[in-house]
Design a protein around this motif. Structure first.
Motif, mmCIF file in Angstrom:
data_model
loop_
_atom_site.group_PDB
_atom_site.id
_atom_site.type_symbol
_atom_site.label_atom_id
_atom_site.label_comp_id
_atom_site.label_asym_id
_atom_site.label_seq_id
_atom_site.Cartn_x
_atom_site.Cartn_y
_atom_site.Cartn_z
ATOM 1 N N ALA A 1 1.662 14.753 -46.643
ATOM 2 C CA ALA A 1 0.502 15.651 -46.697
ATOM 3 C C ALA A 1 -0.140 15.603 -48.085
ATOM 4 O O ALA A 1 -1.367 15.576 -48.221
ATOM 5 C CB ALA A 1 0.912 17.078 -46.346
ATOM 6 N N ILE B 1 2.270 23.442 -46.800
ATOM 7 C CA ILE B 1 1.177 22.486 -47.016
ATOM 8 C C ILE B 1 -0.090 23.222 -47.454
ATOM 9 O O ILE B 1 -0.803 22.791 -48.356
ATOM 10 C CB ILE B 1 0.925 21.642 -45.745
ATOM 11 C CG1 ILE B 1 2.133 20.748 -45.465
ATOM 12 C CG2 ILE B 1 -0.347 20.803 -45.876
ATOM 13 C CD1 ILE B 1 2.126 20.065 -44.114
ATOM 14 N N SER C 1 -1.784 22.693 -51.199
ATOM 15 C CA SER C 1 -3.107 22.061 -51.258
ATOM 16 C C SER C 1 -4.192 23.092 -51.570
ATOM 17 O O SER C 1 -5.375 22.834 -51.319
ATOM 18 C CB SER C 1 -3.416 21.347 -49.936
ATOM 19 O OG SER C 1 -3.683 22.293 -48.913
ATOM 20 N N ILE D 1 -5.753 21.319 -41.215
ATOM 21 C CA ILE D 1 -4.596 20.856 -40.433
ATOM 22 C C ILE D 1 -4.849 20.949 -38.925
ATOM 23 O O ILE D 1 -5.169 22.011 -38.392
ATOM 24 C CB ILE D 1 -3.307 21.639 -40.770
ATOM 25 C CG1 ILE D 1 -3.074 21.672 -42.292
ATOM 26 C CG2 ILE D 1 -2.111 21.006 -40.057
ATOM 27 C CD1 ILE D 1 -1.853 22.458 -42.728
ATOM 28 N N TYR E 1 5.539 13.183 -36.840
ATOM 29 C CA TYR E 1 6.652 13.989 -37.340
ATOM 30 C C TYR E 1 7.993 13.690 -36.668
ATOM 31 O O TYR E 1 9.019 13.592 -37.328
ATOM 32 C CB TYR E 1 6.266 15.460 -37.182
ATOM 33 C CG TYR E 1 7.350 16.434 -37.513
ATOM 34 C CD1 TYR E 1 7.962 16.413 -38.759
ATOM 35 C CD2 TYR E 1 7.765 17.382 -36.574
ATOM 36 C CE1 TYR E 1 8.970 17.313 -39.064
ATOM 37 C CE2 TYR E 1 8.763 18.281 -36.869
ATOM 38 C CZ TYR E 1 9.364 18.242 -38.120
ATOM 39 O OH TYR E 1 10.354 19.134 -38.408
ATOM 40 N N SER F 1 -8.192 16.227 -44.253
ATOM 41 C CA SER F 1 -7.379 16.833 -43.185
ATOM 42 C C SER F 1 -6.187 15.960 -42.820
ATOM 43 O O SER F 1 -6.193 14.760 -43.061
ATOM 44 C CB SER F 1 -8.190 16.991 -41.890
ATOM 45 O OG SER F 1 -9.281 17.834 -42.050
ATOM 46 N N ILE F 2 -5.206 16.613 -42.201
ATOM 47 C CA ILE F 2 -4.092 15.850 -41.606
ATOM 48 C C ILE F 2 -3.917 16.269 -40.147
ATOM 49 O O ILE F 2 -4.413 17.318 -39.728
ATOM 50 C CB ILE F 2 -2.751 16.104 -42.344
ATOM 51 C CG1 ILE F 2 -2.445 17.612 -42.398
ATOM 52 C CG2 ILE F 2 -2.772 15.509 -43.738
ATOM 53 C CD1 ILE F 2 -1.022 17.908 -42.852
ATOM 54 N N TYR G 1 -3.861 14.661 -49.374
ATOM 55 C CA TYR G 1 -4.618 15.571 -50.240
ATOM 56 C C TYR G 1 -5.133 14.825 -51.475
ATOM 57 O O TYR G 1 -6.321 14.860 -51.804
ATOM 58 C CB TYR G 1 -3.716 16.734 -50.624
ATOM 59 C CG TYR G 1 -4.354 17.767 -51.513
ATOM 60 C CD1 TYR G 1 -5.577 18.347 -51.170
ATOM 61 C CD2 TYR G 1 -3.725 18.175 -52.687
ATOM 62 C CE1 TYR G 1 -6.157 19.313 -51.984
ATOM 63 C CE2 TYR G 1 -4.295 19.141 -53.505
ATOM 64 C CZ TYR G 1 -5.515 19.697 -53.149
ATOM 65 O OH TYR G 1 -6.087 20.644 -53.953
ATOM 66 N N LEU H 1 -6.565 21.496 -47.613
ATOM 67 C CA LEU H 1 -6.328 20.482 -46.587
ATOM 68 C C LEU H 1 -6.459 21.123 -45.199
ATOM 69 O O LEU H 1 -5.831 22.131 -44.915
ATOM 70 C CB LEU H 1 -4.909 19.934 -46.788
ATOM 71 C CG LEU H 1 -4.548 18.539 -46.303
ATOM 72 C CD1 LEU H 1 -5.511 17.483 -46.800
ATOM 73 C CD2 LEU H 1 -3.136 18.193 -46.757
ATOM 74 N N ILE I 1 -0.607 16.714 -37.555
ATOM 75 C CA ILE I 1 0.838 16.608 -37.346
ATOM 76 C C ILE I 1 1.069 16.438 -35.845
ATOM 77 O O ILE I 1 0.653 17.272 -35.038
ATOM 78 C CB ILE I 1 1.588 17.856 -37.861
ATOM 79 C CG1 ILE I 1 1.265 18.094 -39.344
ATOM 80 C CG2 ILE I 1 3.094 17.689 -37.658
ATOM 81 C CD1 ILE I 1 1.915 19.340 -39.934
ATOM 82 N N ILE J 1 0.458 12.221 -39.288
ATOM 83 C CA ILE J 1 1.894 12.277 -39.564
ATOM 84 C C ILE J 1 2.637 12.345 -38.225
ATOM 85 O O ILE J 1 2.522 13.330 -37.492
ATOM 86 C CB ILE J 1 2.236 13.518 -40.432
ATOM 87 C CG1 ILE J 1 1.459 13.476 -41.753
ATOM 88 C CG2 ILE J 1 3.748 13.599 -40.681
ATOM 89 C CD1 ILE J 1 1.617 14.726 -42.622
#
Ligand code: 5AD
Ligand code: SF4
Ligand code: FES
Length: 364
Positions: A92, A126, A130, A136, A58, A102-103, A96, A134, A105, A56
């Motif tokens: 996000a 988030i 989730s 992060i 952002y 995973s993400i 998910y 998830l 940012i 992401i």
């Protein structure tokens, strides 16, 4: 001779920066040998699984002015954006629901309280939405200890901060020379992140102006000595609206930067067998199957872009960035095919934490 060095690295026997520099310059049969070994080591220590980190992007607002980067503060040709919280959460949740695990940012470097507190808020949201499932990773530049701590407590557990180059003089050549761009501070930040229990990732750009083979060999040694958990490194790619673009310096041809990046990944894999190594998007900007190659020879992480399409053409760190016209759904199908092609499997719904980090924990 080169093969002996490669065998020494694999056996964890001593080797020097000169040795690594020789391997970086190898060709033909020696290179084939290197890639064969790095592939074997990868499969033995981290397996065939490739883990997703939905990326992401952002915000493209940045307080810094790195000479190479397309979103540097003084690039006035750029429209600046920050995603809304709803958009971040939607992205996000997309990750998910699609079992990404995973993400990441990422954004330009901003340290205002409004920004750091909003990130804390997003992390909490988030995690809640989730079921804490998830994972992060953050890539939000240099911040103070309080902020890093707050983000960790809110649920971030991995942090990416590239050293960009491990040579101080070189660092000073590719950044403005002021307090905002201090090499010492960069290193201090990496130590701080480690102290705060983050899984820490770093990396460098490959093929930068003034960079030598010895510099790159020293970069590999830096990562080994710092004992990083994750690495993301990629070729330097020019961006026309940056100062570096107009420097009158002969660069390596782009294809050579790409080849060198693959060698860096392969050598790092045999030096640090159980770390996570990302196959970076910049590789694909040069070769349509660049990321697949990197996976075959040593990388095990891929970061599909899940930024809403309307922002994608505003987060150009370098020219020709791939997937600018795609929506997140397009990238999933595309990547499934690509990873299969590279002989890998996708680690759906898994965090895919750095085995190096986990192995260290269990030995403490
Ligand atoms: N080419 C390749 N990578 C770049 N980055 C910034 N500008 C460029 C460029 N021109 C990388 C930096 C930074 C990461 C977010 O993007 O290594 O850490
Ligand atoms: Fe900002 Fe990072 Fe780009 Fe430097 S590399 S200008 S810190 S986004
Ligand atoms: Fe984005 Fe292929 S990964 S379209």
């Amino acid at each position: 001779m080169i093969r002996n060095i490669i065998d020494n690295i694999i056996a964890d026997k001593s080797y020097s920066i000169e040795d690594l520099s020789l391997v970086l310059q190898c060709n033909d049969d020696d290179r084939k040998y290197l890639f064969k070994k790095s592939q074997e080591i990868k499969e033995k220590y981290v397996g065939k699984k490739v883990y997703f980190r939905g990326l992401i992007e952002y915000s493209n607002i940045c307080a810094k002015n790195c000479y190479y980067c397309g979103i540097r503060r003084d690039n006035k040709t750029l429209e600046r954006y920050t995603m809304t919280n709803d958009e971040v959460i939607e992205a996000a949740m997309f990750a998910y629901k699609n079992r990404y695990g995973s993400i990441v940012i990422q954004s330009g470097e901003i340290s205002s309280p409004a920004f750091t507190e909003n990130i804390t808020h997003l992390l909490t949201q988030i995690k809640k939405l989730s079921n804490a499932e998830l994972g992060i990773t953050l890539s939000l530049g240099e911040q103070n200890e309080k902020t890093y701590k707050q983000w960790y407590e809110a649920g971030a557990h991995r942090y990416l901060l590239r050293i960009e180059t491990s040579n101080k003089e070189h660092y000073q050549k590719i950044h403005p020379n002021d307090d905002l761009h201090s090499y010492e501070n960069r290193v201090n930040m990496l130590n701080l992140l480690k102290k705060l229990n983050y899984q820490v990732g770093t990396g460098v750009m490959i093929g930068l102006p003034f960079q030598t083979y010895e510099n790159l060999a020293a970069d590999l040694m830096f990562m080994k000595e710092f004992d990083i958990h994750m690495c993301g490194m990629g070729p330097y790619i020019e961006h026309k609206d940056t100062p570096m673009y107009s420097w009158d310096i002969k660069l390596l041809p782009i294809k050579e930067r790409y080849n060198l990046t693959l060698k860096m990944i392969a050598i790092l894999r045999i030096m640090m067998k159980d770390i996570n190594i990302a196959s970076t998007t910049a590789l694909q900007a040069i070769d349509p199957i660049g990321r697949e190659k990197a996976i075959t020879i040593g990388a095990n992480i891929i970061m599909p872009n899940i930024t809403p399409r309307k922002y994608r053409d505003k987060y150009f760190l370098y020219d020709n960035k791939p997937c600018a016209d795609e929506e997140a759904e397009d990238c999933i199908r595309c990547l499934e095919m690509r990873i299969k092609y590279a002989g890998g499997e996708i680690g759906y719904n898994e965090w895919g934490d750095s085995k190096h980090f986990l192995n260290k924990l269990s030995h403490e």
